[in-house]
Scaffold this motif. Structure first.
Motif, PDB file in Angstrom:
ATOM      1  N   ALA A 127       0.845  -1.198   0.000  1.00  0.00           N
ATOM      2  CA  ALA A 127       0.000   0.000   0.000  1.00  0.00           C
ATOM      3  C   ALA A 127       0.877   1.244   0.000  1.00  0.00           C
ATOM      4  O   ALA A 127       2.042   1.201   0.419  1.00  0.00           O
ATOM      5  CB  ALA A 127      -0.922  -0.009   1.209  1.00  0.00           C
ATOM      6  N   MET A 128       0.299   2.350  -0.476  1.00  0.00           N
ATOM      7  CA  MET A 128       1.027   3.615  -0.542  1.00  0.00           C
ATOM      8  C   MET A 128       0.739   4.455   0.708  1.00  0.00           C
ATOM      9  O   MET A 128      -0.389   4.467   1.220  1.00  0.00           O
ATOM     10  CB  MET A 128       0.606   4.420  -1.775  1.00  0.00           C
ATOM     11  N   HIS A 129       1.783   5.177   1.142  1.00  0.00           N
ATOM     12  CA  HIS A 129       1.697   6.053   2.320  1.00  0.00           C
ATOM     13  C   HIS A 129       2.145   7.443   1.892  1.00  0.00           C
ATOM     14  O   HIS A 129       3.197   7.594   1.264  1.00  0.00           O
ATOM     15  CB  HIS A 129       2.597   5.525   3.440  1.00  0.00           C
ATOM     16  N   ASP A 130       1.366   8.460   2.259  1.00  0.00           N
ATOM     17  CA  ASP A 130       1.572   9.791   1.698  1.00  0.00           C
ATOM     18  C   ASP A 130       1.522  10.842   2.811  1.00  0.00           C
ATOM     19  O   ASP A 130       0.523  10.925   3.542  1.00  0.00           O
ATOM     20  CB  ASP A 130       0.430  10.039   0.685  1.00  0.00           C
ATOM     21  N   ILE A 131       2.579  11.638   2.917  1.00  0.00           N
ATOM     22  CA  ILE A 131       2.640  12.674   3.972  1.00  0.00           C
ATOM     23  C   ILE A 131       1.489  13.669   3.817  1.00  0.00           C
ATOM     24  O   ILE A 131       0.922  14.156   4.797  1.00  0.00           O
ATOM     25  CB  ILE A 131       4.004  13.405   3.972  1.00  0.00           C
ATOM     26  N   ALA A 132       1.128  13.967   2.563  1.00  0.00           N
ATOM     27  CA  ALA A 132       0.112  14.998   2.322  1.00  0.00           C
ATOM     28  C   ALA A 132      -1.279  14.537   2.759  1.00  0.00           C
ATOM     29  O   ALA A 132      -2.170  15.362   2.970  1.00  0.00           O
ATOM     30  CB  ALA A 132       0.103  15.388   0.851  1.00  0.00           C
ATOM     31  N   HIS A 133      -1.451  13.244   2.932  1.00  0.00           N
ATOM     32  CA  HIS A 133      -2.763  12.714   3.316  1.00  0.00           C
ATOM     33  C   HIS A 133      -3.222  13.314   4.652  1.00  0.00           C
ATOM     34  O   HIS A 133      -4.389  13.648   4.827  1.00  0.00           O
ATOM     35  CB  HIS A 133      -2.661  11.194   3.416  1.00  0.00           C
ATOM     36  N   SER A 134      -2.287  13.468   5.593  1.00  0.00           N
ATOM     37  CA  SER A 134      -2.652  14.096   6.866  1.00  0.00           C
ATOM     38  C   SER A 134      -2.108  15.509   6.989  1.00  0.00           C
ATOM     39  O   SER A 134      -2.798  16.412   7.433  1.00  0.00           O
ATOM     40  CB  SER A 134      -2.119  13.276   8.048  1.00  0.00           C
ATOM     41  N   PHE A 135      -0.855  15.722   6.579  1.00  0.00           N
ATOM     42  CA  PHE A 135      -0.242  17.033   6.820  1.00  0.00           C
ATOM     43  C   PHE A 135      -0.567  18.048   5.727  1.00  0.00           C
ATOM     44  O   PHE A 135      -0.295  19.225   5.887  1.00  0.00           O
ATOM     45  CB  PHE A 135       1.280  16.890   6.958  1.00  0.00           C
TER      46      PHE A 135
END
Ligand SMILES: O=C(O)CCC(=O)C(=O)O
Ligand SMILES: [Fe+2]
Length: 308
Positions: free
Chosen positions: A152-160
């Motif tokens: 799966a992909m993890h993205d800093i922009a998803h929360s920050f």
């Protein structure tokens, strides 16, 4: 001689309070650091009360467990860049009230975080941790089989990225490209299997269609989203959790590989100020990825023993 700590489990799932330790000077005592590390691996989050320690001592203690992270987005302590200052609650509601593991948007997500309460409301502002090893163990076998081999992909922009303009968000994305991690990770020290997707940073499966090759058309997306939501929901199960009521000078030290956490946002506009040091981890290995499994430690079902 191995050092014995006084350890009191506080929930059957995970979490233990450690008594009789002074973290101001702990960094100078390798036997104590080794014992704390074992307690962390076994209980996954450990709590220390009445630690009126300096920012420098918190940094030194954290550094005993590895290299420290400097967070690119969160506010830094003026003298110690390795300490994050969390006090947004006094200006506007804080937004860590979503289950997540820290920095999974990095290629090498944090191995652990050490959070100290400087100031908190008399009631409210608790933090919840979930045991993601237990969450994995309790999945139905057919879901486990489906998850092993998924990434799966993890993205800093998803929360920050939420507060940013589209351009600043793109810039954040360029600086920290999203990362792919296995959905079932192997713990680098205990060899335990971990359910390694989190609602804070995971956006989607990256190889679902290859894995589910007989699905057709729009069913892919529907099926994949349903599975992701189901996996996210595991962290929210009370049976997998411990909840900490903070007091000033309480420290929580969590294994960020094996847990997720959620800061309860029920106290705004009361003041809550915390300092966090974060230890950098290694690359995340999946079930099918090469490299010999590390020797498993003693069973980690933590509540059965009073002293570890
Ligand atoms: O403030 C808290 O209790 C935890 C916030 C958080 O998510 C973190 O420090 O990583
Ligand atoms: Fe966090």
């Amino acid at each position: 001689m191995p050092r014995t700590l006084s350890v009191e489990p506080v929930s059957p799932a995970l979490g233990a309070e450690i008594h009789g330790v002074d973290l101001e000077t702990a960094a100078a005592d390798p036997a104590l650091i080794a014992a704390i590390r074992q307690a962390l691996l076994r209980h996954k989050v450990i709590f220390f009360r009445d630690q009126d320690i300096s920012a420098a001592a918190q940094v030194a203690f954290a550094r005993s467990f590895g290299e420290l992270e400097v967070h690119p987005v969160l506010r830094r302590h003026p003298e110690h860049a390795e300490l994050v200052v969390l006090d947004r609650g006094s200006h506007r509601p804080a937004n860590e009230n979503i289950f997540h593991a820290d920095t999974t948007w990095r290629e090498r997500p944090s191995m652990a975080s050490i959070l100290r309460c400087v100031e908190c409301p008399p009631v409210g502002g608790d933090t919840i941790w979930s045991n993601m090893v237990l969450a994995y163990e309790r999945l139905p076998d057919r879901v486990k089989a489906m998850c092993e081999g998924l990434y799966a992909m993890h993205d800093i922009a998803h929360s920050f990225g939420g507060d940013y303009s589209p351009e600043k968000r793109r810039q954040l994305g360029r600086e920290f490209p999203r990362q792919e991690h296995p959905v079932v990770a192997i713990h680098s020290e205990t060899g335990e299997k971990i359910l390694f997707v989190n609602q804070g940073f995971t956006t989607h499966f990256s190889n679902y269609t290859q894995k589910r090759e007989r699905s057709i058309g729009a069913d892919f997306a529907l099926e994949a989203n349903r599975l992701m939501d189901y996996l996210f929901a595991q962290a929210a199960q009370p049976e997998f959790q411990v909840r900490l009521r903070w007091k000033p000078n309480t420290i929580a030290f969590w294994d960020n590989r094996a847990t997720q956490h959620y800061a309860v946002q029920d106290y705004y506009p009361a003041v809550r100020r915390m300092l966090r040091a974060t230890v950098i981890g290694g690359t995340v290995r999946g079930v099918g990825d090469a490299e010999a499994a590390p020797a498993a430690l003693a069973p980690s079902r933590h509540a059965v023993e009073a002293v570890a």
